[in-house]
Design an enzyme around this catalytic site. Sequence first.
Site, PDB file in Angstrom:
ATOM      1  N   GLY A 107       0.810  -1.215   0.000  1.00 26.32           N
ATOM      2  CA  GLY A 107       0.000   0.000   0.000  1.00 26.32           C
ATOM      3  C   GLY A 107       0.842   1.262   0.000  1.00 26.32           C
ATOM      4  O   GLY A 107       0.721   2.091   0.890  1.00 26.32           O
ATOM      5  N   GLY A 109       0.744   3.603  -2.285  1.00 25.35           N
ATOM      6  CA  GLY A 109       0.104   4.758  -2.922  1.00 25.35           C
ATOM      7  C   GLY A 109       0.420   4.923  -4.389  1.00 25.35           C
ATOM      8  O   GLY A 109       0.549   6.050  -4.880  1.00 25.35           O
ATOM      9  N   SER A 110       0.527   3.811  -5.114  1.00 23.91           N
ATOM     10  CA  SER A 110       0.885   3.912  -6.536  1.00 23.91           C
ATOM     11  C   SER A 110      -0.188   4.661  -7.340  1.00 23.91           C
ATOM     12  O   SER A 110       0.140   5.410  -8.260  1.00 23.91           O
ATOM     13  CB  SER A 110       1.118   2.526  -7.137  1.00 23.91           C
ATOM     14  OG  SER A 110       0.050   1.668  -6.834  1.00 23.91           O
ATOM     15  N   SER A 111      -1.463   4.505  -6.975  1.00 24.24           N
ATOM     16  CA  SER A 111      -2.532   5.173  -7.738  1.00 24.24           C
ATOM     17  C   SER A 111      -2.431   6.694  -7.596  1.00 24.24           C
ATOM     18  O   SER A 111      -2.520   7.425  -8.585  1.00 24.24           O
ATOM     19  CB  SER A 111      -3.909   4.740  -7.242  1.00 24.24           C
ATOM     20  OG  SER A 111      -3.994   3.356  -7.217  1.00 24.24           O
ATOM     21  N   ALA A 113       0.208   8.434  -6.704  1.00 27.78           N
ATOM     22  CA  ALA A 113       1.458   8.924  -7.295  1.00 27.78           C
ATOM     23  C   ALA A 113       1.321   9.017  -8.813  1.00 27.78           C
ATOM     24  O   ALA A 113       1.769   9.996  -9.423  1.00 27.78           O
ATOM     25  CB  ALA A 113       2.621   8.016  -6.902  1.00 27.78           C
ATOM     26  N   ASP A 154      -1.997  10.664   0.831  1.00 29.48           N
ATOM     27  CA  ASP A 154      -1.095  10.035  -0.136  1.00 29.48           C
ATOM     28  C   ASP A 154      -0.806  10.981  -1.308  1.00 29.48           C
ATOM     29  O   ASP A 154       0.311  11.028  -1.829  1.00 29.48           O
ATOM     30  CB  ASP A 154      -1.666   8.699  -0.629  1.00 29.48           C
ATOM     31  CG  ASP A 154      -3.168   8.739  -0.863  1.00 29.48           C
ATOM     32  OD1 ASP A 154      -3.768   9.828  -0.705  1.00 29.48           O
ATOM     33  OD2 ASP A 154      -3.750   7.704  -1.213  1.00 29.48           O
TER      34      ASP A 154
HETATM   35  O1  PMV Z   1      -4.311   2.058   3.182  1.00 27.41           O
HETATM   36  P1  PMV Z   1      -3.509   3.292   3.003  1.00 27.41           P
HETATM   37  O2  PMV Z   1      -2.034   3.031   3.186  1.00 27.41           O
HETATM   38  O3  PMV Z   1      -3.802   4.019   1.758  1.00 27.41           O
HETATM   39  O4  PMV Z   1      -3.883   4.268   4.223  1.00 27.41           O
HETATM   40  C1  PMV Z   1      -5.185   4.675   4.496  1.00 27.41           C
HETATM   41  C2  PMV Z   1      -5.193   5.661   5.616  1.00 27.41           C
HETATM   42  C3  PMV Z   1      -6.583   6.095   6.079  1.00 27.41           C
HETATM   43  O5  PMV Z   1      -6.408   7.099   7.079  1.00 27.41           O
HETATM   44  C4  PMV Z   1      -7.331   4.941   6.691  1.00 27.41           C
HETATM   45  C5  PMV Z   1      -7.402   6.654   4.926  1.00 27.41           C
HETATM   46  C6  PMV Z   1      -7.015   8.036   4.445  1.00 27.41           C
HETATM   47  O6  PMV Z   1      -7.339   8.347   3.295  1.00 27.41           O
HETATM   48  O7  PMV Z   1      -6.425   8.819   5.201  1.00 27.41           O
END
Ligand code: PMV
Length: 331
Positions: A107, A109-111, A113, A154
Amino acid sequence: MNITVSAPGKLMLFGEHAVVYGYPCIVTAVGQRMRTTVDLLDTPDFIVDAQDVDIISYKKKMTELGIGAMPKGVQFVEIALANFSKKYQLQPGIHITMTSEFSSQFGFGSSSASTVCVIQACAALMGINISKKELFDLSYQTVLDIQKTGSGFDVAAAVYGGILYYLTGGKVIEPLAIKNISFVVGYSGSKSDTPAMIADVAWKREREKVKVERIFEAIATLTDDAKKKMEERDWERVGTLMNFNQEYLRDLGVSTEKLEAMIAAAKQVGAWGAKLSGAGGGDCMIALAPSDKRKVVEEAVIKAGGQVIDVSVSAEGVKIEKPIQEFKAKP
Ligand code: PMV
């Protein structure tokens, strides 16, 4: 004409879930990057190549941008372009080629980025001097159009880079002056869908409003404290705050047995602190340890069934890797 742009992935350090409800979080950009080349075409076509996610020569007309079904691997860049073209004129056609330094399985955050890369690349190609905030806003809108939910942390990491103190929707995006911090990152072997995890927490909040609000407030307090302690380089205290944050995430019901085992293993051999990172339900944990304990912490995480990923933090935000190349017409 073409251009190549890259943007970093992210790791949540403090405040996940609470950030969705208006409380602060701390996020870092990571060394692994998405890289996107955008070519302008003479024909009115939209073409995407992204081998990492099995997209090979996906093609439609520019007039159909954002309309109809689209594979998951092109969704973000296609909606990003559709949003961009609502505001700015796009050239006849666009060919996007994406490569990633990290597996979309983690996870990282490739989308988000890739969304940021595409908008930045198109702006540069069209000669538009887009500000970081506008790039953030257009990219965040794209994420919301697709996911319907999310704080945009992200997107902020991809645009600004570094380590950020962040409030949902980019109400606050404050860079912290920290570079030399090193986490052990362990992947638990599976990843849950982030919107589904957000929905689980929303459901819990619906049923136990007072309890969940108290948890969010406690997470907000410790996140503010963590910001201060990180700036003071008091890593031992930062580790302790990670442990507190993990307890609250467990109370929210987003931790898993596997994550708990990896976290316990890291702490047992001397990590100052450890917690899950992101939405939970799987994905990654992070541990903070003195440098002489790093190796044993990594080994402990592996022994607990985790996969250690080499991740550097505080990476640079979106940047142009290869400036605009002009194609000369053949004589
Ligand atoms: O699952 P990830 O790594 O994209 O993290 C999500 C984090 C949350 O706080 C649950 C959601 C958000 O958009 O902040």
